[in-house]
Design a protein around this motif. Structure first.
Motif, short mmCIF file in Angstrom:
data_model
loop_
_atom_site.label_atom_id
_atom_site.label_comp_id
_atom_site.label_asym_id
_atom_site.label_seq_id
_atom_site.Cartn_x
_atom_site.Cartn_y
_atom_site.Cartn_z
N ILE A 74 40.38 68.10 20.38
CA ILE A 74 41.16 69.17 19.75
C ILE A 74 42.55 68.63 19.52
O ILE A 74 43.23 68.22 20.46
N GLU A 75 42.96 68.59 18.26
CA GLU A 75 44.28 68.11 17.89
C GLU A 75 45.08 69.28 17.31
O GLU A 75 44.55 70.06 16.53
N VAL A 76 46.37 69.36 17.65
CA VAL A 76 47.23 70.45 17.21
C VAL A 76 48.36 69.88 16.36
O VAL A 76 48.90 68.80 16.67
N ASP A 77 48.74 70.61 15.30
CA ASP A 77 49.84 70.15 14.46
C ASP A 77 51.18 70.25 15.20
O ASP A 77 51.28 70.87 16.26
N ALA A 78 52.21 69.64 14.63
CA ALA A 78 53.53 69.58 15.27
C ALA A 78 54.13 70.95 15.49
O ALA A 78 54.89 71.16 16.44
N ASP A 79 53.80 71.93 14.63
CA ASP A 79 54.33 73.28 14.76
C ASP A 79 53.56 74.14 15.77
O ASP A 79 53.98 75.24 16.10
N GLY A 80 52.40 73.64 16.21
CA GLY A 80 51.60 74.37 17.18
C GLY A 80 50.89 75.59 16.63
O GLY A 80 50.57 76.52 17.37
N VAL A 81 50.62 75.60 15.31
CA VAL A 81 49.98 76.77 14.70
C VAL A 81 48.64 76.46 14.04
O VAL A 81 47.93 77.38 13.63
N ARG A 82 48.28 75.19 13.92
CA ARG A 82 46.97 74.81 13.37
C ARG A 82 46.36 73.78 14.28
O ARG A 82 47.07 72.95 14.86
N ALA A 83 45.04 73.82 14.37
CA ALA A 83 44.34 72.85 15.22
C ALA A 83 43.05 72.43 14.55
O ALA A 83 42.44 73.21 13.82
N ALA A 84 42.67 71.19 14.81
CA ALA A 84 41.39 70.66 14.36
C ALA A 84 40.56 70.37 15.60
O ALA A 84 41.02 69.69 16.52
N GLU A 85 39.36 70.91 15.62
CA GLU A 85 38.44 70.72 16.73
C GLU A 85 37.20 69.99 16.21
O GLU A 85 36.64 70.38 15.18
N SER A 86 36.77 68.96 16.90
CA SER A 86 35.53 68.29 16.54
C SER A 86 34.67 68.16 17.78
O SER A 86 35.17 68.13 18.90
N GLY A 87 33.36 68.13 17.55
CA GLY A 87 32.45 68.03 18.67
C GLY A 87 31.01 68.04 18.24
O GLY A 87 30.68 67.74 17.10
N ARG A 88 30.15 68.41 19.18
CA ARG A 88 28.71 68.45 18.97
C ARG A 88 28.22 69.89 19.09
O ARG A 88 28.80 70.66 19.85
N TRP A 89 27.18 70.22 18.37
CA TRP A 89 26.59 71.54 18.47
C TRP A 89 25.08 71.41 18.70
O TRP A 89 24.47 70.43 18.31
N VAL A 90 24.53 72.41 19.37
CA VAL A 90 23.09 72.49 19.61
C VAL A 90 22.66 73.92 19.36
O VAL A 90 23.26 74.87 19.89
N GLY A 91 21.62 74.09 18.57
CA GLY A 91 21.01 75.39 18.34
C GLY A 91 19.63 75.38 18.97
O GLY A 91 18.88 74.41 18.81
N THR A 92 19.29 76.44 19.69
CA THR A 92 18.03 76.50 20.41
C THR A 92 17.26 77.76 20.06
O THR A 92 17.84 78.85 19.99
#
Length: 126
Positions: A74-92
């Motif tokens: 999870i990365e946040v912009d310098a202003d602290g108002v936007r974030a990018a989240e990356s990861g893995r997902w599983v559907g069951t």
């Protein structure tokens, strides 16, 4: 004060619990009204209403169990108002071999003191 990355991670964990509880209405506050989702099958959902309707449809499927998204970064912009989240997902789903999984990217925005999802992209790899 909680770090933005921790706040986004907590919101993600809460959405996982709400999905497992199969209550689409409780997911409404987690999306901007104009949110966009590209689902793992490539379909495009435009707006919170379509996203919630899609969840409700899946929750009505008796074989659906859950989606779990696990953040890797999870990365946040310098202003602290936007974030990018990356990861893995599983559907069951119930039944043998009824699992899909892949990677995802989500963009979050802090609105009125709360982190909400603007966009999500899910890529099915298995």
């Amino acid at each position: 004060m909680i770090a933005p990355q921790d706040a986004v991670a907590a919101r993600r964990k809460l959405t996982n619990r709400l999905i497992a509880g199969k209550d689409a209405g409780r997911l409404v506050p987690f999306f901007t009204t104009d949110a966009k989702v590209i689902a793992g099958d490539g379909s495009l959902l435009l707006g919170r209403d379509q996203i919630i309707e899609a969840f409700a449809g899946q929750f009505a499927d008796r074989d659906f169990v859950s989606y779990v998204r696990t953040s890797d970064l999870i990365e946040v912009d310098a202003d602290g108002v936007r974030a990018a989240e990356s990861g893995r997902w599983v559907g069951t789903w119930k039944g043998e071999g009824a699992t899909q999984s892949g990677t995802y990217l989500a963009t979050w925005r802090k609105l009125a003191g709360q982190w909400v999802i603007e966009n999500e992209l899910f890529v099915t790899l298995v």
